[in-house]
Design a protein around this motif. Sequence first.
Motif, PDB file in Angstrom:
ATOM      1  N   UNK A  13       0.868  -1.169   0.000  1.00 35.94           N
ATOM      2  CA  UNK A  13       0.000   0.000   0.000  1.00 35.94           C
ATOM      3  C   UNK A  13       0.907   1.222   0.000  1.00 35.94           C
ATOM      4  N   UNK A  14       1.076   1.826  -1.171  1.00 34.62           N
ATOM      5  CA  UNK A  14       2.046   2.907  -1.277  1.00 34.62           C
ATOM      6  C   UNK A  14       3.437   2.366  -1.026  1.00 34.62           C
ATOM      7  N   UNK A  15       4.125   2.931  -0.038  1.00 32.38           N
ATOM      8  CA  UNK A  15       5.474   2.481   0.302  1.00 32.38           C
ATOM      9  C   UNK A  15       5.486   1.409   1.385  1.00 32.38           C
TER      10      UNK A  15
END
Length: 308
Positions: A13-15
């Motif tokens: 999730x994202x980074x």
Amino acid sequence: MSVVELDKVSRWFGNVVAVNDVTMRLDTGVTGLLGPNGAGKSTLINMMAGFLAPSAGTVTLDGRPLYRDPEIYREVGLVPEREEMYDAVSGWNFVLANAKLHQLPDPESAARQAIATVEMADAQDRDIRTYSKGMKQRIKMATAIVHEPTVLLLDEPFNGMDPRQRMHLMELLHELGDQGRTILFSSHILEEVEQIAARIEVMVSGRHAASGDFREIRRLMTQRPHQYTIRSSDDRALASVMIAEPCTSGVELSVDPDGGSAVQVQATDYSAFVHALPRLASRHGIRLLEVHPADESLESVFSYLVSR
């Protein structure tokens, strides 16, 4: 027989990497998914349920990808960890709605049977907002089994249940597993898993830490190096005699800012250590004032498994 397979599955999730390169196979019977909070268990279950796409790798049921396949959803039952529900709806209508969504030939009969199975018939006409946390867990269980799925995924199903409710659910899971269903339930409590699942999958920080027979993994947990903090009437003397013991791999005398001291011991043989410590203290006239493990959290236990 239904088989759920994960092949090099990751989800980010994202980074943030929630699940990292996990490969595992779920066969019939009851499997426990064990890991501390934040280990990635819920993310893994949501991918197995087909509600969340893997960022990499594949999740399949009998060879078919699970994500966004309504036909496969008919084979899967899910009890999510999240407590949000339709509070203004009665338990009966909630379970009945799920039976109708699955297009069962007799939804009323199926709903009645599922509610009776989880022992919620007496409260089925009450709004869900009046339910305790344990009752909400049971009505969620009824919606998960109303269509008699071959695969059942339960995310922390025992949360909020009293001892009698927990025992009933454990017996139900045993029964469903014996019927040939593929069941996975997650928990961060070792004892819950031990009572139900002969096989476990262990997750730590998004990684697959261990897999296999519960007793074998429990043995690895017990035999890992143990850290202890000990306070006694003579810490310096205790440290000097403990360092020569074959059951210890490290002994350190630590001094507090206020002048107090403690002995930090790493024991490589738990059984030998718990017998040696009182014997040595008695032989040398040392009184043991405090002995406590410094690393007995589930996080530390699972991290040891990851490092093997």
